[in-house]
Design an enzyme around this catalytic site. Structure first.
Site, PDB file in Angstrom:
ATOM      1  N   ASP A  48     -10.660   5.244  -6.773  1.00  0.00           N
ATOM      2  CA  ASP A  48     -10.539   4.253  -5.698  1.00  0.00           C
ATOM      3  C   ASP A  48     -11.087   2.957  -6.271  1.00  0.00           C
ATOM      4  O   ASP A  48     -12.012   2.357  -5.724  1.00  0.00           O
ATOM      5  CB  ASP A  48     -11.319   4.694  -4.456  1.00  0.00           C
ATOM      6  N   GLU A  68      -2.039  -0.665  -6.067  1.00  0.00           N
ATOM      7  CA  GLU A  68      -2.095  -1.909  -5.299  1.00  0.00           C
ATOM      8  C   GLU A  68      -2.342  -3.099  -6.226  1.00  0.00           C
ATOM      9  O   GLU A  68      -3.464  -3.336  -6.667  1.00  0.00           O
ATOM     10  CB  GLU A  68      -3.208  -1.810  -4.259  1.00  0.00           C
ATOM     11  N   HIS A 109       0.815  -1.212   0.000  1.00  0.00           N
ATOM     12  CA  HIS A 109       0.000   0.000   0.000  1.00  0.00           C
ATOM     13  C   HIS A 109       0.854   1.270   0.000  1.00  0.00           C
ATOM     14  O   HIS A 109       0.523   2.249   0.673  1.00  0.00           O
ATOM     15  CB  HIS A 109      -0.951  -0.005   1.198  1.00  0.00           C
ATOM     16  N   SER A 110       1.925   1.270  -0.764  1.00  0.00           N
ATOM     17  CA  SER A 110       2.727   2.487  -0.900  1.00  0.00           C
ATOM     18  C   SER A 110       1.984   3.520  -1.732  1.00  0.00           C
ATOM     19  O   SER A 110       1.360   3.197  -2.749  1.00  0.00           O
ATOM     20  CB  SER A 110       4.064   2.171  -1.575  1.00  0.00           C
ATOM     21  N   TYR A 111       2.077   4.779  -1.289  1.00  0.00           N
ATOM     22  CA  TYR A 111       1.561   5.907  -2.062  1.00  0.00           C
ATOM     23  C   TYR A 111       2.747   6.594  -2.734  1.00  0.00           C
ATOM     24  O   TYR A 111       3.704   6.985  -2.059  1.00  0.00           O
ATOM     25  CB  TYR A 111       0.880   6.932  -1.160  1.00  0.00           C
TER      26      TYR A 111
END
EC number: 5.1.3.3
Length: 345
Positions: free
Chosen positions: A249, A310, A177-179
């Protein structure tokens, strides 16, 4: 490659949380901590040769505890929402933690993003972290053994590999879940980033975030993303799905066996990131929900300050014809890998 560096980043339940930095001879860096198998930093150069971290994160460990945005975290055993916080497997119904409307999201509070992993292998190129998950944790069946590996190449690319085994039939759908914010400045938005995805369609979502089970390839926004579009323009589209969450999303279907899933390009810094994965789906989340208690670079977070890419199977696949993508049978092994690379253009 340079020699890796180990440091104590914090403590949880009386145990040290260790962070490991890997660095190429050209200066690319990847830093991973043992808590949540979390990526802390990915440092790359811009077109002027200046290095900066492009993955959103915190300067101190305590902010990662109860990390509601899941910054950099390893997510599992099941990423994304499970509708109704329950599922049926082999004729038995399993009840999960409700933590997102009436659903279970990212496996709830017992997801392995809050587990302290053990270091089982390390070299100057990367490491493998390991943890175990007992039968019934979070409502999921099976005793799980989990390995997550990170590998930094001399080119500056990095790869994530997952390996999971179970002694009972269960659900497994991990992700990271890296942004990303390729400007390296987390007080800026990603509005000027160009996003391109070689997608076979978007899975529309309900107001509670649970996706439909068939991708829609006919929307204008899909055509724009397929051809490459600036996020600011995508956010302004009148597509009902974009306006529902004031951004993206959404899961996107990926072609099987692709050489490249897509790219992210920051026009100002010149950083150009490509990514590919063995996962059948990419959930794209553009940090639409603002939590002002989340402090980044000394300031409350702002909307659209990063994008999470993701790689996983479709969220809530267990309630669809795609359920075989997330069911791991007893004695079998789940594996998957995803690769990201940044160059300068």
């Amino acid at each position: 490659m340079k020699a890796y560096i180990e440091r104590v980043f914090g403590q949880v339940e009386g145990q040290d949380v260790l962070a490991y930095t890997f660095e190429t001879d050209k200066g690319y860096q990847l830093e991973i901590m043992t808590y949540g198998a979390t990526i802390l930093r990915y440092v790359t150069p811009d077109k002027a040769g200046n290095f900066a971290n492009v993955i959103l994160g915190f300067d101190d460990f305590d902010r990662y505890v109860g990390n509601s945005p899941k910054h950099g975290a390893g997510i599992g055993p099941v990423g994304g929402r499970i509708a109704g916080a329950s599922f049926e497997l082999n004729g038995k119904t399993y009840e999960l933690e409700v933590n997102n409307a009436s659903n279970c999201n990212h496996s709830g509070s017992t997801g392995w993003d809050s587990s302290l992993f053990e270091l089982v292998d390390i070299s100057d190129h990367g490491l493998t972290l390991y943890t175990e998950r007992l039968d019934g944790t979070g409502g999921f069946p099976g005793n799980l053994k989990i390995w997550i590996s990170y590998h930094l190449e001399e080119t500056g690319a990095y790869e994530i590999r997952y390996k999971v085994t179970t002694d009972q039939d269960t659900l497994v759908n991990p992700t990271n879940h890296s942004y990303f914010n390729l400007s390296g400045d987390f007080t800026k938005t990603i509005d000027r980033h160009v996003f391109q995805l070689n997608t076979e369609g978007l899975y529309p979502i309900a107001p509670d975030g649970v996706p439909e089970k068939n991708p829609d390839a006919n929307r204008d926004v899909i055509k724009h993303i397929y051809n490459g579009a600036v996020f600011k323009d995508l956010f302004a589209e009148d597509d009902a799905q974009v306006q529902l969450v004031t951004g993206l999303d959404h899961p996107f279907a990926l072609p099987e066996g692709h050489d490249n899933a897509g790219f992210l390009y920051d026009q100002d810094s010149g950083r150009f990131m490509t990514f590919k994965t063995e996962a059948p789906c990419l959930v794209v989340y553009t940090a639409n929900f603002v939590d002002e208690s989340v402090i980044l670079a000394g300031q409350p977070m702002i909307q659209h300050n990063g994008v999470a890419l993701e790689a996983q199977a479709l969220p809530d696949a267990i309630h669809s014809d795609l359920k075989d993508q997330v069911i791991l049978k007893a004695g079998e092994t789940f594996t998957s890998k995803t690769r990201y690379q940044i160059v300068v253009k």
